[in-house]
Structures are given as structure tokens and as C-alpha cells.
Design a protein around this motif. Structure first.
Motif: not given
Lengths: 309, 309
Positions: B104-107, B92
Motif C-alpha cells: 500500500q502507498l498512501n499519499e 495505491v
């Protein structure tokens, strides 16, 4: 069964990050995902209390499929969502592990086409005869007329099914004109509706605007109820620390289950107050802690008086 | 066709918000979604350049389905992703409309089971005979052995298919031992690999570690190539302002298409440099602006010399 309506369902995603800093890149350490939207949350609590529930509203796209797959796995919940060509919205809650704070990102949700709205109205009428009560919950997605809830309330009342309306702003204002059996605004929604920040006066005013009964949820101060049968105040024994997400939906589920079980008002308010506190104290947002709930049931204080006949 | 491998594919989501403030609730004004992961991005650029591409790697769950649905709609791209029981990660990107900054949000992505890795290896071998070149791109998901790329490079080279390796850290270090035809590290990856922050020395050192050719991407300073045929430097005509997301993937696509077309090195570097600049300048992250690309092709400066035979 109890029917809950969520016109703007959601896939609720929670991310845990070490520390949220704008403009940085974050590795998400934990991802949880569950179906959401107020009526869906109410349904989950009702099912946990042992009430069969049917969920309707709209779902579409990949996220809609994820919502339906997960709902189908909840015992006691029947999925009667109506398809939409758009994509069900996501909500992303980013929990900062250092501060415990949550940052929320809410997608707008799909626009409902006129034919989809007509399909929903037909589905709603088909579901009503089997419903012991209906909950109309949350915001209206784009494309749904602002007076939608008023129409649904008239349809339900014509079928003899009691209605709880849990929304805010203009949909609440318009819905009141159709005389719902119960509304459960929080202090902010009540002030927006009535212009008054004084809870007792605002609750009475809300009732004059059309609701048969008004239960105002005042956060840690508990519930204030003004009904044709009397007026009461229910207070939890102590302030519970935790996450208030979903506490309002637990209040709705407590009131609705008490209505269907034909409990007297003090018992309904006790249940709703204990459920809300047990939701705030639960480790997962929106779930309730059953042991805390059962322990609190005996300790909620209710005062008030029955109306003269 | 050109085969691109993305073991850790992603569903890349971009949210626009008015202003990102930790602990607040944000209404997302615009949601865009597209399949991601480096090899997927490389494939999209190759397809836009007119090269047939096949995409492999892993995809699973609802997000994996969204990735595959969207990939299937890109003309020129064939989906040969291998199913995994886990769920493809989301990334995201939250764009703050006021500052233009991105958060930035990274799974983390799913863990690949041993049987899934074996299925991928079989699929890779089946795809190789039809491939004119292979690109191995991005990080390794949990469950995939850290020496995975070295094995894939040996398999491809044994089949006579040239390989571009675009990764970092230990997977890059291990991969080099298998002698890939080309690597394209950025300055940071190069320094991490060689310990040197001096680009010319680090690029030569990277070549000694096993890569037949090294093209270092130095951001706005362009590309530095050290190859068996000679060494060159390619420089864009002016600094392009914009979002550098995906510029490295455009470099990979430019180099790979030039390799397959058997262009001389200066022409490959010109194309890669122009594509990268046209990606930075494009309004959508990771897309390239075709008019800017074509205009820049004539204006990239390449200097260097051919090796003595």
C-alpha cells in the motif's frame, strides 16, 4: 515550430517513501506529477532550448486533463493533443529514500478507437505545413496499427518535413521501411533491431535498413553517429552520476534542435551529448541542469570523418 | 438520509502486477479506481442496503473531480463534498498476483485552509436537519483541528441527530469527551485508547470515557457490544478467507442502518457481523457479496444479556 508526436502520453507520478517493502503500508512523503511520454519530454527540452514546439498524440479522462493542464503551463509548448474516450495512463515511480532505488509501475494506457486514429491522422496532416521537423516518439497504444509510424513518416516526407523516429521493436522495424531521416536507438534497441551487440556494425546495419542517419546512444560512452555526411563519435568528459531517466529524450531534443538550426553534425552531437549528461545529473528526473549543460558544451570530445562527396 | 463525513477522502487505485520486485519496472495488468476514505465506503454499503446517503467532507483537484464523478454515479448517494484548493490524495494498492499480497502507498492529502474548514462547518450544519444519523469517519487531514470531531459531535447532538464516530488516536480520544452515541474501534484502536489488550475490559473502559455504546470489532472473532441496553457478543459461523479491507466500514454501515431502522441490538450486530464477513469474502476489496451476506444473516450467533432497567 517542431512537432512532437506521443501516441501513448502519460501522467508521470513520483512517490518518495522511506523504504519500499513489499506487503507493507507506506506513507508517501512527497508526490510530484508531470506530463510524460517520450515526445512530451522531448518537447519540454526543446522549449527550454528556445524552440517553439507543438505536442500532439492522444489524451483522455482525468489523467489526460491533468496532462493537458500541466502542458498548457509550459512556456513555448502548444497543446495539440487529440481527445480519446479512454483514460491516459499513469506511470508511478516509487523512490526509496534509503537506497535511492526506483521501482516503476506503468499502467497499460487506453485503447485507441478507429475513429480516434482517423482524427489523429487528420490533425497530423493539418499540423505538418507549419513544422520544421517532426519527432515520432515512444510505444504505440493498443488500437493503433503496428505500421503507424511508417505511414506518418511517408506523410511527413511527402510534405518535405524531416522526421526523427524514436521507438523500438516492431514499430521501429516497420518505421525504417519508410526511410526516416534519423533514428536514435540505444544499445539494447539497436541489438534487438540488428541482432548485433557490436555498436559500430549494428549502427551501420541499422542505416542499411532504411534510416538516412543513425545516432546510437551508448550511455556513459556517448553517441555514435553514422550519416550520409560522415561518421562521428561524441564522448562526455567524465561519467556523470545520477538518474538516466529522460537522457534519451534529451538526446532526441539536442539532435532535432541542431537539425532545425542546420548545425553541422559535430555541433549537433556535442549538444545532444551535453544535454544527456546534464539530464542524468539533474536533481529532478527528466529535467536538465542548464549550468551543467553549458559547462559541458565546451568539454564534449567529437572525433570522426566527413564522407567523400 | 444518513450523513457520512469523510474529511480525508481518497481516490483508491488498485494495480495488479505479476510479482512486485523493488527496483524493477512493472507493467500493470489491471487498474481499478474508486472513491475512497472510510465515510465514502460506509456510504456505498448503506446505499447498497437501500438507505439514502449524503456524503460530505472535502474534495479538490483532478483526483477530487474523479472521486466526485464516480460518487455521482452510485445510485442512492448524494454528493455534498466541499471544495478544497488542494488535491485529494490517492492511495495505491499494488496486488502481487503470485503471492496475493498487497503493498500500500498512501499519499498524505491536502492541507485544509481555515476558510475551507469554516465552509465545511456551515455545510455540515445545513445538512444536519435532514439527517437521521451521522457517521464521522477516518483520519483528519492537515489543517483541521485535532478536536474537530468533538465539535461536530456536539453540533449533531444539539440537533438531536445520533452520531457514530469511527476514528483512532487523538481525534478519537478528544471525540469521546463530546459523548458520541456509538464508536466501533478495532482491537488495536481499543488498546491504543485504553491501554488494555483485554477486549471486555477495554470495551467497558472505552464506554466510561464517554461513548454511549461501544462495539469492538475483533476480526474473525466477531463483535463485542457494550451499550446502555445490554451487552452482547456476535460471532460469524466460520472464518471467512479473503481481503479484510473495508470490513470495518461494513460494520459501521450495518450498525448505522440498524440504528436508523430502530432494530434491537442483537439484530444490528447480526447484520454488521454478516456484512463484515461478506466483505472479507468478496472478490473486490471493500465490496460485499450480497448472496454471502444474506446466507450469513441466519447463521451469526449472538449471545449476551439485556441490562436491568
Amino acid at each position: 515550430m517542431i512537432l512532437t508526436v506521443t501516441l501513448n502520453t502519460a501522467l508521470d507520478i513520483t512517490y518518495r517513501v522511506r523504504s519500499l517493502r513489499p506487503h507493507a503500508t507506506h506513507r508517501v512523503s512527497e508526490v510530484t506529477e508531470r506530463p510524460g511520454g517520450k515526445g512530451v519530454n522531448v518537447a519540454r527540452v526543446l522549449a527550454a532550448l528556445g524552440h517553439p514546439v507543438t505536442v500532439t498524440g492522444f489524451a483522455g479522462g482525468g489523467t489526460g486533463r491533468a496532462v493537458r493542464d500541466a502542458l498548457g503551463a509550459v512556456p513555448g509548448v502548444v497543446d495539440a493533443l487529440v481527445p480519446t474516450g479512454g483514460t491516459t495512463r499513469r506511470t508511478v515511480a516509487v523512490v526509496d529514500e534509503r537506497s535511492g532505488d526506483t521501482t516503476q509501475l506503468n499502467e497499460p494506457g487506453p485503447t485507441i478507437a478507429p475513429a480516434e486514429w482517423a482524427a489523429f491522422l487528420a490533425a497530423f496532416e493539418d499540423l505538418l505545413p507549419a513544422a520544421a521537423a517532426v519527432a515520432l516518439c515512444g510505444s504505440l497504444p493498443p488500437g493503433v496499427p503496428v505500421g503507424a509510424y511508417a505511414g506518418l513518416i511517408r506523410t511527413a516526407r511527402a510534405a518535405g518535413v524531416p522526421v526523427l523516429l524514436d521507438t523500438s521493436g516492431e514499430p521501429l522495424r516497420r518505421g525504417l521501411a519508410a526511410r526516416p531521416d534519423l533514428i536514435k536507438p540505444n544499445a539494447e534497441e539497436l541489438a534487438e533491431l540488428t541482432g548485433s551487440h557490436e555498436p559500430t556494425r549494428a549502427t551501420q546495419d541499422a542505416r542499411r535498413r532504411g534510416a538516412h542517419a543513425v545516432v546510437a546512444s551508448l550511455g556513459a560512452q556517448g553517441l555514435l553517429a553514422v550519416t550520409p555526411e560522415g561518421h562521428w563519435r561524441a564522448t562526455p568528459p567524465a561519467r556523470v552520476h545520477g538518474n538516466p531517466t529522460g537522457a534519451g529524450d534529451s538526446v532526441a531534443a539536442g539532435l532535432l534542435s541542431g537539425l532545425v538550426e542546420q548545425l553541422p553534425w559535430p555541433a549537433r552531437l556535442t549538444r545532444a551529448t551535453a544535454l544527456a549528461a546534464a539530464t542524468v545529473g539533474a536533481p529532478v528526473a527528466g529535467e536538465f541542469d542548464r549550468a551543467v549543460y553549458e559547462e559541458l558544451l565546451a568539454r564534449v570530445a567529437v572525433s570522426g570523418e566527413v564522407s567523400a562527396a
